[in-house]
Scaffold this active site. Sequence first.
Site, PDB file in Angstrom:
ATOM      1  N   ALA A  41       5.092  -1.821   8.710  1.00 28.75           N
ATOM      2  CA  ALA A  41       4.541  -2.793   9.665  1.00 28.75           C
ATOM      3  C   ALA A  41       4.866  -4.188   9.195  1.00 28.75           C
ATOM      4  O   ALA A  41       5.166  -4.419   8.021  1.00 28.75           O
ATOM      5  CB  ALA A  41       3.021  -2.633   9.759  1.00 28.75           C
ATOM      6  N   PRO A  67      -5.821 -20.459  13.034  1.00 30.91           N
ATOM      7  CA  PRO A  67      -6.255 -20.337  14.431  1.00 30.91           C
ATOM      8  C   PRO A  67      -6.801 -18.931  14.708  1.00 30.91           C
ATOM      9  O   PRO A  67      -6.216 -17.936  14.264  1.00 30.91           O
ATOM     10  CB  PRO A  67      -4.968 -20.567  15.239  1.00 30.91           C
ATOM     11  CG  PRO A  67      -4.021 -21.224  14.300  1.00 30.91           C
ATOM     12  CD  PRO A  67      -4.393 -20.777  12.914  1.00 30.91           C
ATOM     13  N   SER A  82      -1.232  -6.023  17.881  1.00 29.15           N
ATOM     14  CA  SER A  82      -0.141  -5.044  17.787  1.00 29.15           C
ATOM     15  C   SER A  82      -0.629  -3.757  17.127  1.00 29.15           C
ATOM     16  O   SER A  82      -0.235  -2.657  17.514  1.00 29.15           O
ATOM     17  CB  SER A  82       1.060  -5.633  17.035  1.00 29.15           C
ATOM     18  OG  SER A  82       0.762  -5.809  15.655  1.00 29.15           O
ATOM     19  N   LYS A  83      -1.518  -3.878  16.142  1.00 29.97           N
ATOM     20  CA  LYS A  83      -2.039  -2.674  15.471  1.00 29.97           C
ATOM     21  C   LYS A  83      -2.957  -1.891  16.424  1.00 29.97           C
ATOM     22  O   LYS A  83      -2.950  -0.655  16.446  1.00 29.97           O
ATOM     23  CB  LYS A  83      -2.801  -3.050  14.192  1.00 29.97           C
ATOM     24  CG  LYS A  83      -1.941  -3.653  13.090  1.00 29.97           C
ATOM     25  CD  LYS A  83      -0.898  -2.706  12.514  1.00 29.97           C
ATOM     26  CE  LYS A  83      -1.497  -1.591  11.695  1.00 29.97           C
ATOM     27  NZ  LYS A  83      -0.419  -0.766  11.054  1.00 29.97           N
ATOM     28  N   GLU A 101      -9.020  -4.748  11.336  1.00 32.35           N
ATOM     29  CA  GLU A 101      -8.853  -5.920  12.210  1.00 32.35           C
ATOM     30  C   GLU A 101      -8.810  -5.543  13.687  1.00 32.35           C
ATOM     31  O   GLU A 101      -8.975  -6.409  14.545  1.00 32.35           O
ATOM     32  CB  GLU A 101      -7.577  -6.686  11.839  1.00 32.35           C
ATOM     33  CG  GLU A 101      -7.632  -7.220  10.439  1.00 32.35           C
ATOM     34  CD  GLU A 101      -6.745  -8.442  10.204  1.00 32.35           C
ATOM     35  OE1 GLU A 101      -6.247  -9.023  11.169  1.00 32.35           O
ATOM     36  OE2 GLU A 101      -6.580  -8.784   9.022  1.00 32.35           O
ATOM     37  N   ASN A 108     -14.434 -15.773   1.057  1.00 34.73           N
ATOM     38  CA  ASN A 108     -13.168 -16.162   0.427  1.00 34.73           C
ATOM     39  C   ASN A 108     -13.410 -17.063  -0.788  1.00 34.73           C
ATOM     40  O   ASN A 108     -12.724 -16.946  -1.805  1.00 34.73           O
ATOM     41  CB  ASN A 108     -12.265 -16.861   1.448  1.00 34.73           C
ATOM     42  CG  ASN A 108     -11.814 -15.897   2.529  1.00 34.73           C
ATOM     43  OD1 ASN A 108     -11.811 -14.685   2.332  1.00 34.73           O
ATOM     44  ND2 ASN A 108     -11.447 -16.428   3.686  1.00 34.73           N
ATOM     45  N   ILE A 150       0.840  -1.214   0.000  1.00 36.63           N
ATOM     46  CA  ILE A 150       0.000   0.000   0.000  1.00 36.63           C
ATOM     47  C   ILE A 150       0.872   1.259   0.000  1.00 36.63           C
ATOM     48  O   ILE A 150       0.600   2.219  -0.738  1.00 36.63           O
ATOM     49  CB  ILE A 150      -0.970   0.007   1.198  1.00 36.63           C
ATOM     50  CG1 ILE A 150      -1.742  -1.318   1.273  1.00 36.63           C
ATOM     51  CG2 ILE A 150      -1.956   1.174   1.074  1.00 36.63           C
ATOM     52  CD1 ILE A 150      -2.590  -1.476   2.517  1.00 36.63           C
ATOM     53  N   TYR A 169      -1.051 -10.026  15.239  1.00 36.01           N
ATOM     54  CA  TYR A 169      -0.967  -8.884  14.320  1.00 36.01           C
ATOM     55  C   TYR A 169      -1.983  -7.802  14.703  1.00 36.01           C
ATOM     56  O   TYR A 169      -1.631  -6.635  14.897  1.00 36.01           O
ATOM     57  CB  TYR A 169      -1.213  -9.332  12.870  1.00 36.01           C
ATOM     58  CG  TYR A 169      -1.569  -8.187  11.939  1.00 36.01           C
ATOM     59  CD1 TYR A 169      -0.616  -7.248  11.579  1.00 36.01           C
ATOM     60  CD2 TYR A 169      -2.877  -8.027  11.465  1.00 36.01           C
ATOM     61  CE1 TYR A 169      -0.947  -6.166  10.754  1.00 36.01           C
ATOM     62  CE2 TYR A 169      -3.209  -6.960  10.642  1.00 36.01           C
ATOM     63  CZ  TYR A 169      -2.248  -6.033  10.286  1.00 36.01           C
ATOM     64  OH  TYR A 169      -2.578  -4.970   9.479  1.00 36.01           O
TER      65      TYR A 169
END
Length: 339
Positions: free
Chosen positions: A83, A277, A156-157, A127, A252, A12, A153
């Site tokens: 990131a 998971p 952390s964001k 997320e 998906n 991005i 992930y």
Amino acid sequence: MKILVTGGAGFIGGNFAHMMVRKYPEDQIVVLDALTYAGNLETLEPIMNEPNFRFVKGDIRDRAFIDTLFENEKFDVVVNFAAESHVDRSIENPEIFLETNIMGVQVLMDACRKYSVKRYHQVSTDEVYGDLPLDRPDLLFHEDTPLQTSSPYSASKAAADLLVHAYHRTYGLPVTISRCSNNYGPYHFPEKLIPLVISRALADESIPVYGEGANVRDWLYVTDHCSAIDLIIRKGKVGEVYNIGGHNEKSNLEVVKTILKALGKSEDLITYVKDRPGHDLRYAMDPTKIETELGWEPEFRFEEGIQETIKWYLANKDWWEHIVSGEYQEYYNRMYLNR
Ligand code: NAD
Ligand code: DAU
């Protein structure tokens, strides 16, 4: 204006740098990137020789380096894309996610304070809101939806978002945060679903679908994300969060089948593998705030954007074939063989 784009050799950030260099020839765009496995200088090749562009290799966790860079460059605006971005990798090894996505953000914001940067923009993600149930299409994420994360992930964001708020409230740092849904488009690293499906289908290789393929993501063409960030850094209100998304929810399996059909490949390539998971069920953004307050609107529906993306991958095989033939292969085997 002099704008620092961290993580600009990634997906991005790279698209954002392309857009900014061409749209604002009077601005100076500096990309800083550590060139991790996900960073690729070939992504920046089209703008590398533009007079208003410069690339600097460096790590946002390196306090001394960042301090010197900020002292020398006198940035007006910092847009942080840097990131660790892949959920599956965060499950395998969370440590680097905490270091880059949280501590790196602290280092950048300390430099912004010290050198009076006029705007720090944090590129965050949908997320951080966790997930929504599959059977409640009426529910969407709003800017005030509580943060509730599922993976190392996303945790952390979310931690970074809280720290950004804290730097605004405590030190008065002029910040903005954007939280965007799943992006797709040119220069997307082929560990992520859409480029993975395109590259593997073209080689007639199996397509790993997690669980039953029923999980839903809200897909946004990458240039629409970039135009939203550009608006926020110019017109957004300091201290505010802006959700970005285009109401393009797809399961998906729908995404995979659309790509296979467009490439004339058989659905027999689909292989159902063990689920991720903590796999988030559904993401869906409410972008009303950025639409009404800043006048943002996306240009692409998924149906057009995915065809553009496929065309790009067909026309730019060199870019991704280098990646999938390298150490990526070891990653793929580790993640997917015997799954
Ligand atoms: P990416 O993995 O393609 O790119 C990340 C870039 O950051 C790479 O070029 C990498 O080399 C660089 N980087 C990593 N660690 C660094 C460090 N310590 N110092 C300097 N550079 C470093 O990621 P992306 O998909 O382009 O995502 C960019 C940002 O957007 C991330 O912050 C991500 O959380 C966020 N985001 C991504 C999506 C998506 O769908 N991809 C959606 C919403 C938000
Ligand atoms: O929502 C925004 C987020 O989107 C960003 O913050 C992340 O940086 C970005 O990686 C992306 O996260 P996802 O986990 O949604 O993206 P990914 O492409 O990894 O997976 C998309 C969906 O496809 C998800 O439900 C998992 C599934 N999947 C993924 C892969 C790689 C598969 O079924 N098979 C696969 O091989």
